[in-house]
Write an enzyme that holds these catalytic residues in place. Structure first.
Site, short mmCIF file in Angstrom:
data_model
loop_
_atom_site.label_atom_id
_atom_site.label_comp_id
_atom_site.label_asym_id
_atom_site.label_seq_id
_atom_site.Cartn_x
_atom_site.Cartn_y
_atom_site.Cartn_z
N HIS A 188 14.11 -5.14 -17.91
CA HIS A 188 13.66 -3.83 -17.44
C HIS A 188 14.81 -3.21 -16.68
O HIS A 188 15.00 -3.43 -15.49
CB HIS A 188 12.43 -3.96 -16.54
CG HIS A 188 11.99 -2.66 -15.93
ND1 HIS A 188 11.78 -1.52 -16.67
CD2 HIS A 188 11.75 -2.32 -14.63
CE1 HIS A 188 11.40 -0.54 -15.87
NE2 HIS A 188 11.38 -1.00 -14.63
N SER A 213 0.82 -1.22 0.00
CA SER A 213 0.00 0.00 0.00
C SER A 213 0.85 1.26 0.00
O SER A 213 0.46 2.29 0.55
CB SER A 213 -0.94 0.00 1.22
OG SER A 213 -1.83 -1.09 1.16
N GLY A 214 2.02 1.18 -0.61
CA GLY A 214 2.85 2.37 -0.81
C GLY A 214 2.36 3.16 -2.00
O GLY A 214 1.22 3.00 -2.46
N ARG A 215 3.23 4.01 -2.53
CA ARG A 215 2.82 4.90 -3.62
C ARG A 215 2.37 4.14 -4.86
O ARG A 215 1.35 4.47 -5.48
CB ARG A 215 3.96 5.85 -3.97
CG ARG A 215 4.25 6.91 -2.90
CD ARG A 215 5.30 7.90 -3.39
NE ARG A 215 5.52 8.96 -2.44
CZ ARG A 215 6.50 8.98 -1.53
NH1 ARG A 215 7.34 7.94 -1.48
NH2 ARG A 215 6.65 9.98 -0.70
N GLY A 262 1.39 0.91 -5.13
CA GLY A 262 0.21 0.10 -4.86
C GLY A 262 -1.06 0.92 -4.82
O GLY A 262 -2.09 0.54 -5.41
#
Length: 314
Positions: A175, A10-12, A14
């Site tokens: 990537h 639930s960071g930036r 997420g």
């Protein structure tokens, strides 16, 4: 009944992914994080957003992986973020243990889901998720290609004074710094980029594209999250709505492009079952050599992470 889509972390990134999933009304979203209160607070905020905009979605925040049960798609953003002086590979040791633990919980609680990995180093973390879940390779893919192509298109559009909607561009390989951008296969209004720009200008654009992630970190103080969140949601859209959309994703090779047992970015058809087909482009000797170097860089990192996980390192 609306599909359930879970976002781990639930960071930036997420919360950005959760926001864009809601804006597209793709399904109800479960936010999961180990930090007490964080996913619950984000879910409240996002539910209020949905009410303001009249969106038929519901957000739930939780610290319990049992709440992801029944998820059609699980988006994995958990892990340490990249700092300005770090390469994506510097994150290898820390994040491999996190993705292993998250993948075990997905295997236990959402065994029928499709998994989109966003955590860096992307290709290697996709490999860890695939090997740990034991899912069919078609159900485990990594997000990154849309991000790199978005950066590439933005630079081309600015250079030529055209809309990025007029640009078609593929990408292959890692990537990271060795990503293989393909000017010969890049088209603007149907014309190849190589006929519109000089070799020097194209090389400058390729270099800037590869360095864009580090530039954003140096300017903002943290890594990109608006673009990754939007791109991850686009991949969820392709799955939930069975779009059969051609999207560049990190995928475990079993013969595609001549590689075996390694994850790297390829253009693929994405739909309800996950990766339905890989699109193989014709490469000239120079492009092929660049791809081999890029993929072998990922393979070496995979071998290192295999040793780390086998030894129980974290």
């Amino acid at each position: 009944m609306r599909p359930k889509i879970s976002v781990i972390g639930s960071g930036r990134v997420g919360t950005s992914a959760a926001l864009h999933i809601g804006l597209r009304e793709l399904g109800d979203v479960v936010l999961v994080d180990i930090v007490q209160g964080l996913p619950q607070g984000e879910a409240l905020d996002l539910n209020h957003m949905a009410a303001i905009l009249g969106l038929d979605v519901e957000y739930t925040g939780t610290n319990d992986y049992r709440d992801i049960e029944g998820s059609e798609v699980v988006v994995v953003t958990a892990g340490f973020i990249r700092k300005a002086d770090m390469t994506r590979m510097d994150l290898l040791t820390k994040n491999s243990a996190i993705i292993r633990d998250v993948s075990l919980k997905i295997k236990e609680h959402a065994p029928k889901s499709k998994v989109i990995v966003v955590t860096n180093p992307l290709d290697v973390m996709t490999y860890v998720a695939l090997k740990t879940t034991g899912f069919e390779r078609e159900r485990v893919m990594g997000f990154s290609g849309l991000l790199d192509i978005g950066r590439y298109k933005t630079l081309i559009a600015k250079e030529l004074g055209v809309s990025w909607n007029s640009i078609e561009a593929p990408i292959l390989g890692e990537h990271g710094d060795s990503m293989v951008l393909l000017p010969r296969h890049t088209s603007v209004g149907g014309r190849p980029l190589t006929s519109l720009l000089t070799g020097d200008r194209i090389e400058a654009i390729l270099k800037e594209t590869r360095e864009m992630g580090a530039k954003i970190i140096s300017l903002k103080g943290w890594s990109a999250h608006h673009a990754p969140g939007a791109g991850a949601a686009l991949m969820v859209d392709a799955i939930v709505r069975d779009r059969n959309a051609v999207i560049p994703v990190s995928f475990y090779h079993m013969g595609e492009y001549g590689f075996e047992g390694v994850c790297s970015v390829v253009p693929a058809v994405i739909g309800r079952t996950g990766v339905k087909k890989v699109i193989e482009l014709e490469l000239n000797p120079e492009e092929r050599e660049a791809l081999i170097r890029s993929v072998e860089k990922v393979r070496q990192a995979q071998q290192e992470v295999d040793r780390l996980l086998a030894s129980g390192a974290s």
